[in-house]
Design a protein around this motif. Structure first.
Motif, PDB file in Angstrom:
ATOM      1  N   GLN A  62       0.795  -1.239   0.000  1.00  0.00           N
ATOM      2  CA  GLN A  62       0.000   0.000   0.000  1.00  0.00           C
ATOM      3  C   GLN A  62       0.823   1.283   0.000  1.00  0.00           C
ATOM      4  OE1 GLN A  62      -2.810  -0.597   3.210  1.00  0.00           O
ATOM      5  NE2 GLN A  62      -1.437   0.279   4.723  1.00  0.00           N
ATOM      6  N   ILE A 114      -2.554  -2.757  -3.453  1.00  0.00           N
ATOM      7  CA  ILE A 114      -3.888  -2.521  -2.888  1.00  0.00           C
ATOM      8  C   ILE A 114      -4.958  -2.391  -3.996  1.00  0.00           C
ATOM      9  CG2 ILE A 114      -3.598   0.010  -2.792  1.00  0.00           C
ATOM     10  CD1 ILE A 114      -4.995  -1.786   0.145  1.00  0.00           C
ATOM     11  N   GLU A 117      -6.242  -7.957  -6.497  1.00  0.00           N
ATOM     12  CA  GLU A 117      -6.613  -9.048  -5.589  1.00  0.00           C
ATOM     13  C   GLU A 117      -5.390  -9.426  -4.729  1.00  0.00           C
ATOM     14  OE1 GLU A 117      -9.129 -10.831  -4.436  1.00  0.00           O
ATOM     15  OE2 GLU A 117      -7.621 -12.072  -3.424  1.00  0.00           O
ATOM     16  N   SER A 119      -4.688 -11.647  -2.531  1.00  0.00           N
ATOM     17  CA  SER A 119      -4.245 -13.028  -2.246  1.00  0.00           C
ATOM     18  C   SER A 119      -3.347 -13.598  -3.348  1.00  0.00           C
ATOM     19  CB  SER A 119      -5.458 -13.945  -2.038  1.00  0.00           C
ATOM     20  OG  SER A 119      -6.180 -14.102  -3.239  1.00  0.00           O
ATOM     21  N   GLY A 146      -9.120 -17.595   0.752  1.00  0.00           N
ATOM     22  CA  GLY A 146      -9.037 -16.513  -0.231  1.00  0.00           C
ATOM     23  C   GLY A 146      -9.007 -17.062  -1.653  1.00  0.00           C
ATOM     24  N   GLY A 177      -9.626 -11.899   3.954  1.00  0.00           N
ATOM     25  CA  GLY A 177     -10.234 -11.116   2.873  1.00  0.00           C
ATOM     26  C   GLY A 177     -11.296 -10.168   3.426  1.00  0.00           C
ATOM     27  N   LYS A 178     -11.542  -9.086   2.665  1.00  0.00           N
ATOM     28  CA  LYS A 178     -12.471  -8.026   3.115  1.00  0.00           C
ATOM     29  C   LYS A 178     -13.834  -8.572   3.537  1.00  0.00           C
ATOM     30  CE  LYS A 178     -12.327  -5.070  -0.422  1.00  0.00           C
ATOM     31  NZ  LYS A 178     -11.137  -5.338  -1.217  1.00  0.00           N
ATOM     32  N   ASP A 179     -14.349  -9.542   2.762  1.00  0.00           N
ATOM     33  CA  ASP A 179     -15.719  -9.995   3.018  1.00  0.00           C
ATOM     34  C   ASP A 179     -15.779 -11.256   3.868  1.00  0.00           C
ATOM     35  OD1 ASP A 179     -16.463  -7.915   1.320  1.00  0.00           O
ATOM     36  OD2 ASP A 179     -16.086  -9.199  -0.433  1.00  0.00           O
ATOM     37  N   ARG A 182     -14.408 -12.762  10.499  1.00  0.00           N
ATOM     38  CA  ARG A 182     -13.267 -12.865  11.413  1.00  0.00           C
ATOM     39  C   ARG A 182     -13.764 -13.408  12.738  1.00  0.00           C
ATOM     40  NH1 ARG A 182      -9.056  -8.127  11.116  1.00  0.00           N
ATOM     41  NH2 ARG A 182      -9.055  -7.739   8.899  1.00  0.00           N
ATOM     42  N   TYR A 205      -5.097 -12.382  14.109  1.00  0.00           N
ATOM     43  CA  TYR A 205      -5.882 -11.303  14.719  1.00  0.00           C
ATOM     44  C   TYR A 205      -6.530 -11.750  16.018  1.00  0.00           C
ATOM     45  CZ  TYR A 205      -4.940  -8.708  10.572  1.00  0.00           C
ATOM     46  OH  TYR A 205      -4.273  -8.050   9.578  1.00  0.00           O
ATOM     47  N   LYS A 228      -6.363  -2.220  12.432  1.00  0.00           N
ATOM     48  CA  LYS A 228      -6.521  -0.773  12.216  1.00  0.00           C
ATOM     49  C   LYS A 228      -6.401  -0.003  13.526  1.00  0.00           C
ATOM     50  CE  LYS A 228     -11.550  -0.293  12.169  1.00  0.00           C
ATOM     51  NZ  LYS A 228     -12.134  -1.581  12.472  1.00  0.00           N
TER      52      LYS A 228
END
Ligand code: 5RP
Length: 293
Positions: A62, A114, A117, A119, A146, A177-179, A182, A205, A228
């Motif tokens: 990023q 960023i 994709e 992965s 992913g 992955g974003k969607d 967790r 995490y 974050k």
């Protein structure tokens, strides 16, 4: 082909029974070679069995992340306060003085930015170069579930094989992955796969529910990823619960270098990790050190 685990029997994690660690102070490391153990003992403090790693590798996908725009100015002065530094070889060679004796955990995967994709990574550092840089560990992202899951697992097993050849431990980072959900179920799956396929430690995490089942079912140490930026008290609380839930340390980035007082935050996190300081006490340490500056 084995079937999915559909047993109705309740799983037993025995969270209150720590795994025995004969032969070495770290979980799962008793049968490793001397060089591997020595490198792990540089990352994890042998007195506490824990570590505070500073993650500053964000630029590999990023670019100049907030807080990392000028690593020479903002981050190099912080390094002496961490137990280990996770970074890319580009930043190591361009910006970090070789007189720094802190153990280096080298980011060895990359590829997509960023904008693409994430992965779809490949290995990005050869083992000979890792040796040249005198790293203490090598690391990569693993995308369980992913789009490019198999490729990232294959990257991991290749890195583990290369590390084993030269006594360099591998840390897997369980990327989500974003969607994707967790939760403890997901992280148990991801961490256990990484350990079964050979890594010596895992970065993952924190989740508030059942985090101890993730650490209990993973036969190698887990370090908590920061994620974050949170308010300092909340980040210290998260670190505290992860440590009390069986994590062997933290590998935090934004919650340290995006803080108003990064050095104070690092020292407060360190007290949580190495001295079991409560979030309230650690926050007082943070405030005191911040105000002294
Ligand atoms: C990328 C990484 C980064 O090193 C790290 O997790 C980022 O640290 P933080 O989330 O604490 O800012 O592994 O996934």
């Amino acid at each position: 082909m084995p079937e999915a685990d559909t047993s109705k029997k309740q799983k037993q994690y025995h969270e209150d029974v720590p795994m025995e660690t004969p032969g070495f102070f770290l979980k799962g490391a008793g049968n490793l070679d001397w060089g591997m153990k020595n490198r792990l003992a540089r990352i994890f403090n042998p007195d506490t069995g824990r570590t505070v790693m500073l993650a500053i590798d964000h630029g590999y996908f990023q670019g100049p992340t907030t807080g990392l725009e000028r690593i020479d100015l903002n981050i190099v002065p912080l390094m002496p306060h961490a137990d280990a530094i996770m970074l890319t070889r580009g930043i190591l060679r361009t910006t970090v003085p070789p007189s720094l004796t802190k153990p280096i955990v080298m980011r060895c995967s990359g590829g997509p930015s960023i904008l693409k994709e994430l992965s779809n990574e490949q290995l990005s550092v050869d083992i000979e170069d890792a040796i040249r840089m005198n790293v203490a560990a090598i690391t990569l992202q693993v995308f369980i579930g992913g789009e490019h899951e198999t490729r990232s697992i294959h990257n991991m097993t290749k890195l583990v094989d290369m590390g084993l050849r030269y006594g360099i431990p591998t840390m897997a980072v369980t990327a989500v992955g974003k969607d994707m959900v967790r939760d403890a179920k997901y992280f148990r799956l991801a961490c256990r796969i990484c350990a079964e396929l050979g890594v010596q430690f895992v970065k993952t995490y924190y989740v508030p529910e059942d985090f101890e089942t993730i650490t209990a079912s993973c036969p190698v140490p887990i370090v908590m990823a920061g994620g974050k930026k949170l308010a300092e008290f909340d980040a210290l609380t998260m670190a505290y619960h992860a440590i009390q839930g069986g994590a062997s340390g933290v590998d935090m980035g934004r919650n340290i270098f995006q803080s108003d007082a990064p050095e104070a935050m690092m020292k407060a996190v360190s007290s949580v990790v190495h001295q079991n300081t409560t979030p309230k006490e650690a926050y007082e340490i943070f405030e005191t050190l911040k105000n002294q500056k």
